[in-house]
Design a protein around this motif. Structure first.
Motif, PDB file in Angstrom:
ATOM      1  N   ARG A  41       0.842  -1.208   0.000  1.00 24.33           N
ATOM      2  CA  ARG A  41       0.000   0.000   0.000  1.00 24.33           C
ATOM      3  C   ARG A  41       0.873   1.252   0.000  1.00 24.33           C
ATOM      4  NH1 ARG A  41      -2.612   3.134  -1.639  1.00 24.33           N
ATOM      5  NH2 ARG A  41      -4.366   4.288  -0.750  1.00 24.33           N
ATOM      6  N   GLN A  42       2.006   1.173   0.680  1.00 22.65           N
ATOM      7  CA  GLN A  42       2.921   2.312   0.688  1.00 22.65           C
ATOM      8  C   GLN A  42       3.404   2.621  -0.725  1.00 22.65           C
ATOM      9  OE1 GLN A  42       4.241   3.956   3.875  1.00 22.65           O
ATOM     10  NE2 GLN A  42       4.235   5.407   2.189  1.00 22.65           N
ATOM     11  N   LEU A  43       3.761   1.575  -1.481  1.00 20.61           N
ATOM     12  CA  LEU A  43       4.231   1.774  -2.848  1.00 20.61           C
ATOM     13  C   LEU A  43       3.137   2.375  -3.722  1.00 20.61           C
ATOM     14  CD1 LEU A  43       6.602   1.368  -4.819  1.00 20.61           C
ATOM     15  CD2 LEU A  43       5.663  -0.904  -5.328  1.00 20.61           C
ATOM     16  N   GLU A  44       1.923   1.880  -3.560  1.00 23.18           N
ATOM     17  CA  GLU A  44       0.807   2.431  -4.328  1.00 23.18           C
ATOM     18  C   GLU A  44       0.601   3.903  -4.000  1.00 23.18           C
ATOM     19  OE1 GLU A  44      -2.328  -0.154  -3.172  1.00 23.18           O
ATOM     20  OE2 GLU A  44      -1.556  -1.879  -4.304  1.00 23.18           O
ATOM     21  N   THR A  45       0.760   4.268  -2.722  1.00 25.17           N
ATOM     22  CA  THR A  45       0.619   5.665  -2.305  1.00 25.17           C
ATOM     23  C   THR A  45       1.727   6.534  -2.901  1.00 25.17           C
ATOM     24  OG1 THR A  45      -0.400   4.958  -0.231  1.00 25.17           O
ATOM     25  CG2 THR A  45       0.456   7.197  -0.303  1.00 25.17           C
ATOM     26  N   ILE A  46       2.932   5.990  -2.944  1.00 23.65           N
ATOM     27  CA  ILE A  46       4.050   6.719  -3.551  1.00 23.65           C
ATOM     28  C   ILE A  46       3.718   7.065  -4.998  1.00 23.65           C
ATOM     29  CG2 ILE A  46       6.429   6.454  -4.388  1.00 23.65           C
ATOM     30  CD1 ILE A  46       6.897   4.722  -1.828  1.00 23.65           C
ATOM     31  N   PHE A  47       3.225   6.105  -5.751  1.00 24.34           N
ATOM     32  CA  PHE A  47       2.910   6.371  -7.154  1.00 24.34           C
ATOM     33  C   PHE A  47       1.708   7.297  -7.301  1.00 24.34           C
ATOM     34  CE2 PHE A  47       5.783   2.869  -8.057  1.00 24.34           C
ATOM     35  CZ  PHE A  47       6.418   3.346  -9.200  1.00 24.34           C
ATOM     36  N   ASP A  48       0.766   7.221  -6.368  1.00 23.67           N
ATOM     37  CA  ASP A  48      -0.350   8.177  -6.405  1.00 23.67           C
ATOM     38  C   ASP A  48       0.186   9.610  -6.326  1.00 23.67           C
ATOM     39  OD1 ASP A  48      -2.207   6.142  -6.526  1.00 23.67           O
ATOM     40  OD2 ASP A  48      -2.666   6.177  -4.378  1.00 23.67           O
ATOM     41  N   GLN A  49       1.183   9.811  -5.456  1.00 23.25           N
ATOM     42  CA  GLN A  49       1.764  11.137  -5.288  1.00 23.25           C
ATOM     43  C   GLN A  49       2.602  11.544  -6.509  1.00 23.25           C
ATOM     44  OE1 GLN A  49       1.409  13.386  -2.630  1.00 23.25           O
ATOM     45  NE2 GLN A  49      -0.250  11.999  -2.075  1.00 23.25           N
ATOM     46  N   LEU A  50       3.418  10.613  -6.995  1.00 22.33           N
ATOM     47  CA  LEU A  50       4.335  10.960  -8.082  1.00 22.33           C
ATOM     48  C   LEU A  50       3.615  11.169  -9.407  1.00 22.33           C
ATOM     49  CD1 LEU A  50       7.366   8.602  -7.348  1.00 22.33           C
ATOM     50  CD2 LEU A  50       7.046  10.987  -6.666  1.00 22.33           C
ATOM     51  N   ILE A  51       2.577  10.368  -9.651  1.00 24.81           N
ATOM     52  CA  ILE A  51       1.824  10.522 -10.903  1.00 24.81           C
ATOM     53  C   ILE A  51       1.192  11.903 -10.971  1.00 24.81           C
ATOM     54  CG2 ILE A  51      -0.260   9.736 -12.118  1.00 24.81           C
ATOM     55  CD1 ILE A  51       2.102   7.939 -12.601  1.00 24.81           C
ATOM     56  N   GLY A  52       0.901  12.477  -9.811  1.00 23.97           N
ATOM     57  CA  GLY A  52       0.320  13.813  -9.776  1.00 23.97           C
ATOM     58  C   GLY A  52       1.276  14.897 -10.232  1.00 23.97           C
ATOM     59  N   LEU A  53       2.570  14.587 -10.289  1.00 19.71           N
ATOM     60  CA  LEU A  53       3.569  15.546 -10.767  1.00 19.71           C
ATOM     61  C   LEU A  53       3.722  15.327 -12.271  1.00 19.71           C
ATOM     62  CD1 LEU A  53       6.221  15.084  -7.901  1.00 19.71           C
ATOM     63  CD2 LEU A  53       4.338  16.734  -8.018  1.00 19.71           C
ATOM     64  N   SER A  54       2.898  15.973 -13.054  1.00 16.13           N
ATOM     65  CA  SER A  54       2.825  15.695 -14.492  1.00 16.13           C
ATOM     66  C   SER A  54       4.150  15.934 -15.199  1.00 16.13           C
ATOM     67  CB  SER A  54       1.730  16.546 -15.140  1.00 16.13           C
ATOM     68  OG  SER A  54       1.974  17.929 -14.908  1.00 16.13           O
ATOM     69  N   TRP A  55       4.909  16.884 -14.739  1.00 18.07           N
ATOM     70  CA  TRP A  55       6.188  17.206 -15.362  1.00 18.07           C
ATOM     71  C   TRP A  55       7.250  16.130 -15.119  1.00 18.07           C
ATOM     72  CZ3 TRP A  55       9.659  17.414 -11.383  1.00 18.07           C
ATOM     73  CH2 TRP A  55       9.135  17.727 -10.110  1.00 18.07           C
ATOM     74  N   LEU A  56       7.009  15.250 -14.141  1.00 18.51           N
ATOM     75  CA  LEU A  56       8.000  14.231 -13.802  1.00 18.51           C
ATOM     76  C   LEU A  56       8.060  13.138 -14.868  1.00 18.51           C
ATOM     77  CD1 LEU A  56      10.071  13.365 -11.692  1.00 18.51           C
ATOM     78  CD2 LEU A  56       8.228  12.228 -10.430  1.00 18.51           C
ATOM     79  N   GLY A  57       6.940  12.871 -15.514  1.00 17.93           N
ATOM     80  CA  GLY A  57       6.927  11.939 -16.637  1.00 17.93           C
ATOM     81  C   GLY A  57       7.183  10.490 -16.272  1.00 17.93           C
ATOM     82  N   ILE A  58       6.695  10.053 -15.081  1.00 18.69           N
ATOM     83  CA  ILE A  58       6.941   8.654 -14.708  1.00 18.69           C
ATOM     84  C   ILE A  58       5.764   7.777 -15.102  1.00 18.69           C
ATOM     85  CG2 ILE A  58       8.320   9.397 -12.729  1.00 18.69           C
ATOM     86  CD1 ILE A  58       5.997   8.261 -10.991  1.00 18.69           C
TER      87      ILE A  58
END
Length: 534
Positions: A41-58
Motif C-alpha cells: 500500500r505504501q508503494l501504491e501511495t508513492i505512485f499516487d503522489q508521483l503521478i500527480g507531478l505531471s512534469w516528472l513523466g513517470i
C-alpha cells in the motif's frame, strides 16, 4: 539578450515551482507513512503522489526490493509489473543489473532503457529511462526502488534532485517498517519462550497420570477451536492456547497416593485434590498478561456454571470465560483418555455427558460452541494421540468444512493409505495454506511468525508419532526416513533464524519450500509406509 535572460528566469522559476511541488509530495508521503500501512500500500501511495507531478513523466511501474539475510534483493511489493517482469525480479543478486549497482554503491542510479534488452535473464521491451533509488539505513543498504519514466522522457537535474530527496524519505519509511516488523517478531519470540516453559511445566504435571503428556496439547487446542467458534478475539485465543497447558500444574502438589488412586477418593482425599487449583494459581502468580491468563484458567477450570464448583464457588458469568472454555475442553479429554485409575469413555458417551451438563457444570453457550467445533475437536484428538498409530486403523471423522482459500490443495493423489498419517499430512497442508494466506494478505510479521511456529511445533509432533509407528511395526527404511525428517526440521529452523533478521523478505520462499517438500516427500517417501499395512 533580454529574451535569453527572461527565458533563464522562467526556467529557474519553473524549476523552483517544481521543487516546491515535489517537496510538498514528500511531506504528504511522510504524513501518510505514519499510519499502519504495509509496503504494498505504501508503494501504491508513492505512485499516487508521483503521478500527480505531471512534469516528472513517470510510469505507474516500479517495485520495492529489500535485502535478505543472504545479501540478495527480494521483491516485497510491485506496481505495474507484468508476470514475466515480476517473476524475474523476485530475487536479484547484487552483481546483476542496475538494482544491484544501486544497492552496492548506495547511490542513485539513472539508466536509459534502450529498446528490447535483457534484464535478469529475460528479454524485456522498453523505452525511456528509469531511476533506481537506494534505500539506506545508516551506512547499510536495505533495498532499492526502481521507478520507470515514460518513453522519450529524459530526466532533468531537478527531477534527479527530487529522486534523491525521495530516496532519503523512503529510506526512513522502510527502515521504520523494518524495525516495526522485527519488533513484532521479537515480541512473538518472547511470548513463545514463555509458552514453551508453560507447555513443559504443564506436560510435567501430566506425566504422573498420563502416559505421554499429550492431554495438555489436545485440551489447549480443543479450547482454541471452541473459542474460535464463539468468536473470541484472536489475541485472547492465542493466549489461551499458550496458557491452557498449565491448567492442572497444581497437581504437582498432590500426593501420588491420591492422584493415582485406582478408585473413588474418600472425602478427605477429595478435599486434598480440591487444593490443586489454588496451588496452581500460587505457582502462576505474576503481572504478565499470559501468566494472568494461565492463573485464571488454573484457578477457575473446576468452577461450575451453577456455582457448585471449587475452589471459590464462582457462578455463571463470574467465572472467567477462559476458565469456562477450558473446563469443557478438559472434561471431554479426561473422559475420553485412559488413566491409571480408569478406562476411556467412548466419544459419543462423553459428548452426551457434556451436553447434559449444559446449564449445570458448564456454560450453555460454551457447550454449543463445543458441539459446533466437534469435527475439528475429533480431528485434534487423532492428531495428538497417546497410543501408537495403527497402520491398519480406520478413521471415521465427520467431514471438515472445505477450504476455499487453499493455495496447495489436499486430494487423493497425496494419500498414503494410512488414515491417521493422511490426517497428519492434511493438517500440515492446512498450516502451509495458513502461512501462505498470512504472507499473501500481508497480515504482518507477528501473524506470519505465529503460523510458522505452529507449523514447526506440529511437524515435531508428526515426525515423532510417525517414527514411533515405524519403530513399533518394523519399517525397513526407518533410518533414512528419519534423516529426511531431521533435514526438514533443520531447514525450518533456518527459516526461523532468517525470518527474525529479515521478516519482510522471508515470505514465499518458505511456502514454496513447504509445498514442494510435502508433496514430494509424501509421494516419494511416505507412500513406502504402505508396507506396514500388510
Amino acid at each position: 539578450m533580454k529574451s535569453g535572460v527572461s527565458e533563464g528566469r522562467s526556467d529557474m522559476s519553473d524549476n523552483c515551482a517544481r521543487m516546491r511541488e515535489g517537496w510538498s509530495a514528500m511531506t504528504e508521503l511522510m504524513g501518510l507513512s505514519m499510519g499502519p500501512m504495509d509496503l504494498q500500500r505504501q508503494l501504491e501511495t508513492i505512485f499516487d503522489q508521483l503521478i500527480g507531478l505531471s512534469w516528472l513523466g513517470i510510469e505507474r511501474r516500479g517495485a520495492i526490493l529489500l535485502m535478505n539475510a543472504h545479501d540478495e534483493l527480494v521483491q516485497v511489493a510491485q506496481v505495474g509489473f507484468g508476470e514475466d517482469r515480476a517473476a524475474h525480479c523476485e530475487r536479484v543478486a547484487l552483481d546483476r543489473c542496475g538494482c544491484g549497482l544501486a544497492a552496492r554503491s548506495r547511490s542513485l542510479v539513472c539508466r536509459p532503457c534502450e529498446g528490447d534488452r535483457e534484464i535478469h535473464g529475460a528479454r524485456i521491451a522498453g523505452d525511456g529511462s528509469h531511476f533506481i533509488l537506494p534505500l539506506i539505513d545508516g551506512e547499510r543498504a536495505i533495498g532499492v526502488l526502481p521507478i520507470f519514466l515514460k518513453a522519450g522522457h529524459m530526466p532533468t537535474e531537478t527531477e534527479t534532485m527530487l529522486m534523491q530527496d525521495l530516496a532519503r524519505v523512503l529510506s526512513g519509511i522502510v527502515s521504520r517498517r523494518l524495525m516495526e516488523e522485527v519488533a513484532q517478531v521479537h515480541e512473538l519470540e518472547l511470548a513463545e519462550k514463555q509458552a514453551d516453559v508453560i507447555r513443559k511445566l504443564g506436560a510435567a504435571s501430566e506425566y504422573r497420570d498420563s502416559e505421554t503428556g499429550m492431554h495438555v496439547m489436545r485440551m489447549s487446542h480443543y479450547a482454541g477451536v471452541i473459542a474460535k467458534v464463539l468468536g473470541r478475539p484472536a489475541e485472547e485465543r492465542e493466549r489461551m492456547i499458550m496458557a491452557a497447558p498449565m491448567h492442572d500444574v497444581g497437581k504437582i502438589g498432590i500426593a501420588d497416593a491420591i492422584l493415582l488412586k485406582p478408585g473413588k477418593l474418600s472425602g478427605e482425599e477429595f478435599a486434598a485434590m480440591q487444593a490443586h487449583p489454588r496451588i496452581g494459581a500460587d505457582l502462576l502468580d505474576g503481572e504478565d498478561l499470559l501468566m494472568r491468563t494461565a492463573r485464571d484458567i488454573a484457578l477457575s477450570h473446576h468452577e461450575r456454571w451453577d456455582g457448585g464448583g471449587y475452589p471459590e464457588g464462582l457462578k455463571g458469568d463470574g467465572i472467567p470465560m477462559t476458565g469456562r472454555i477450558c473446563a469443557v475442553a478438559d472434561v471431554f479429554d479426561a473422559l475420553t483418555s485412559k488413566r491409571p485409575y480408569k478406562e476411556p469413555w467412548p466419544v459419543d458417551k462423553a459428548v452426551d455427558y457434556v451436553r447434559q451438563e449444559a446449564g449445570k457444570a458448564f456454560d450453555p453457550a460454551v457447550v454449543d460452541g463445543f458441539l459446533q467445533a466437534m469435527p475439528e475437536i475429533l480431528r485434534i484428538r487423532e492428531l495428538y494421540r497417546d497410543n501408537i498409530i495403527d497402520p491398519q486403523g480406520v478413521l471415521k471423522l465427520p467431514p471438515l468444512q472445505p477450504r476455499h482459500d487453499a493455495w496447495v490443495a489436499w486430494d487423493d493423489s497425496v494419500r498414503v493409505g494410512i488414515d491417521v498419517i493422511d490426517e497428519h499430512h492434511r493438517y500440515l497442508f492446512d498450516l502451509t495454506n495458513d502461512l501462505h494466506g498470512a504472507i499473501n494478505e500481508r497480515r504482518g510479521a507477528r501473524e506470519v511468525g505465529r503460523v510458522l511456529r505452529a507449523l514447526e511445533q506440529y511437524t515435531i509432533v508428526h515426525f515423532r508419532e510417525e517414527e514411533r509407528m515405524m519403530e513399533h511395526f518394523g519399517f525397513s527404511d526407518m533410518s533414512r526416513h528419519m534423516r529426511l525428517h531431521y533435514a526438514f526440521n533443520d531447514r525450518i529452523r533456518d527459516f526461523w533464524s532468517e525470518f527474525k533478521r529479515s521478516p519482510l523478505t522471508m515470505g514465499f520462499e518458505m511456502v514454496y519450500y513447504l509445498r514442494d517438500w510435502l508433496v514430494v516427500h509424501i509421494r516419494k517417501e511416505d507412500t513406502k509406509l504402505n508396507e506396514l499395512v500388510g
